[in-house]
Design a protein around this motif. Structure first.
Motif, mmCIF file in Angstrom:
data_model
loop_
_atom_site.group_PDB
_atom_site.id
_atom_site.type_symbol
_atom_site.label_atom_id
_atom_site.label_comp_id
_atom_site.label_asym_id
_atom_site.label_seq_id
_atom_site.Cartn_x
_atom_site.Cartn_y
_atom_site.Cartn_z
ATOM 1 N N ALA A 351 0.827 -1.213 0.000
ATOM 2 C CA ALA A 351 0.000 0.000 0.000
ATOM 3 C C ALA A 351 0.857 1.257 0.000
ATOM 4 N N MET A 354 1.959 1.792 -3.517
ATOM 5 C CA MET A 354 0.887 2.149 -4.443
ATOM 6 C C MET A 354 0.230 3.486 -4.110
ATOM 7 N N ALA A 355 0.373 3.971 -2.890
ATOM 8 C CA ALA A 355 -0.345 5.169 -2.453
ATOM 9 C C ALA A 355 0.027 6.386 -3.288
ATOM 10 N N LEU A 360 -3.188 6.452 3.354
ATOM 11 C CA LEU A 360 -3.525 5.218 2.656
ATOM 12 C C LEU A 360 -5.035 5.080 2.521
ATOM 13 N N ASP A 364 -5.579 1.404 -2.110
ATOM 14 C CA ASP A 364 -4.133 1.160 -1.980
ATOM 15 C C ASP A 364 -3.844 -0.196 -1.359
#
Length: 437
Positions: A351, A354-355, A360, A364
């Protein structure tokens, strides 16, 4: 610096705690005479430990413990009860208290209980616990740490058995010695014997020099044998002899090395079933199963999910200031976590990669879609009837667990996630209800 603040909740008529004595022991003392004032004080001082009397003028003890444990999850609760209040002590532990003190108690007994509780409040390394189930296991581990008895930790893969073993070692008199972890499942069968017991030069082709094994390397400290159920049967016999004789002999050598070590074994399988199936030696099982600790799966201690999440964010975030939104927290708490803490750690690492921002979001996390389950029809119960049903189910579960372990109280308590003393109180309460235990 460890938090050594104590909140003592008792009325003048029931006072049994010597505040002056505790202050001389360098504790930071705060006193209250009611539940309401205790909640107000706790919001200001964030105590490590709460000592609460069985009698409160404005609230039932179990209600106080239930609410306090939810609003102050990092505080350890000790209840003070009379000898005839076995049911009350058992109920208090069931809703969030960590332990009880039986009146009258000495100052030394009180200090010992408080010190253990503060150790719970200030865990070492990166062992994060918040739920009542986790804290009860940690309390048992702290008691086990003060002995040299062998400990068997059971739990699903990814629950953190090695972290628990490290915690046990770090809180033991052997903490200054080495902690060696050996995974019996990660090493090829042909190499396990040499790596565990060591070998002399020329013991086999390729042994160009002598080498100490894990037993010797752990001398003076702790050796953890992870996934012990994966150890081949022929080696189990040799391991049993080492545990019995407390000495090890390297491959290709007749010289014995005396051992001064603490053994912690861990498994993700039911060893008693392995014994019944002929996959594990019965004599070795009883040699290992002296002090059993059962580490619950993450789905059974959901109060640990958010504290663990925040810990992993702090550990893996590329910079300070990262957080997680409320809906993402709810998604984490709703997930089943088949991979336990290891899976949660991986999810948070992913996460953070990907954030798109520093908070978050649910997207994510990339959690798999939840599988809908059929909802059981709602049945209305009176509060009294529901409480009676819950109590009956609880007593039935205790009886079934006792039967499973042939009445062995220590093993039963570990399986239930309570202290042996709490189990004795629960059994006494059951006998008072006319239940044959």
């Amino acid at each position: 610096m460890a938090n050594n603040s104590l909140l003592i909740v008792e009325t003048p008529s029931t006072t049994c705690v010597d505040s002056e004595y505790l202050a001389r022991q360098q504790y930071d003392i705060h006193r209250c005479q009611s539940a309401s004032s205790a909640f107000t004080t706790a919001s200001t001082v964030s105590p490590a430990v709460v000592l609460v009397s069985a009698f409160l003028p404005d609230m039932q003890l179990t209600d106080f413990v239930r609410v306090f444990s939810r609003t102050h999850k990092s505080t350890v609760i000790l209840v003070m009860v009379e000898s005839q209040q076995c049911q009350l002590a058992a109920d208090a532990i069931g809703v969030g208290a960590s332990d009880y003190l039986l009146k009258p108690f000495t100052d030394q007994q009180l200090v010992s209980a408080i010190d253990q509780a503060i150790s719970l409040h200030n865990p070492v390394a990166d062992l994060v616990v918040s739920s009542a189930a986790s804290r009860q296991v940690i309390q048992l581990a702290l008691r086990a740490a003060q002995t040299d008895a062998t400990v068997l930790i059971s739990g699903e893969s990814g629950t953190g058995k090695e972290r628990l073993a490290q915690y046990l070692h770090d809180n033991s008199p052997r903490s200054s010695g080495p902690f060696i972890a050996f995974n019996c499942a990660a090493i090829p069968e042909t190499m396990i014997e040499s790596m565990l017991f060591g070998h002399s030069k020329g013991a086999y082709t390729g042994a160009v020099s002598s080498q100490a094994g894990k037993f010797e390397l752990a001398n003076g400290g702790t050796l953890m044998l992870d996934e012990i159920s994966e150890m081949p049967l022929p080696l189990q016999a040799k391991l049993l002899r080492v545990l019995q004789e407390r000495e090890v002999e390297r491959l290709g050598s007749n010289q014995k090395v005396k051992l001064d070590i603490r053994i912690i074994a861990a498994t993700n399988k039911n060893l008693s079933q392995q014994v019944a199936q002929g996959l594990f030696r019965e004599d070795l099982y009883y040699r290992l199963d002296v002090l059993p600790l059962s580490w619950p799966a993450l789905r059974e201690r959901r109060d640990d999910i958010i504290p663990l999440t925040e810990y992993f964010i702090g550990k893996y975030a590329p910079s300070p200031g990262y957080s997680i939104c409320k809906s993402a927290k709810l998604a984490l708490q709703s997930h089943h976590w088949p991979g336990n803490v290891r899976e949660l750690e991986n999810v948070i690492q992913r996460a953070l990669i990907m954030a798109r921002g520093m908070e978050l979001q649910v997207a994510d996390l990339m959690l798999p879609a939840a599988i809908p389950t059929q909802t059981a029809p709602q049945v209305e119960h009176s509060a009294q009837g529901l409480e009676s049903s819950k109590k009956h189910a609880e007593y039935q579960y205790v009886l079934e667990t006792l039967k499973q372990f042939s009445g062995h109280k220590t093993k039963t308590a570990a399986a239930l996630g309570v202290t042996p003393r709490a189990l004795r109180y629960k059994m006494a309460a059951m006998r008072e209800q006319g239940i044959e235990v």
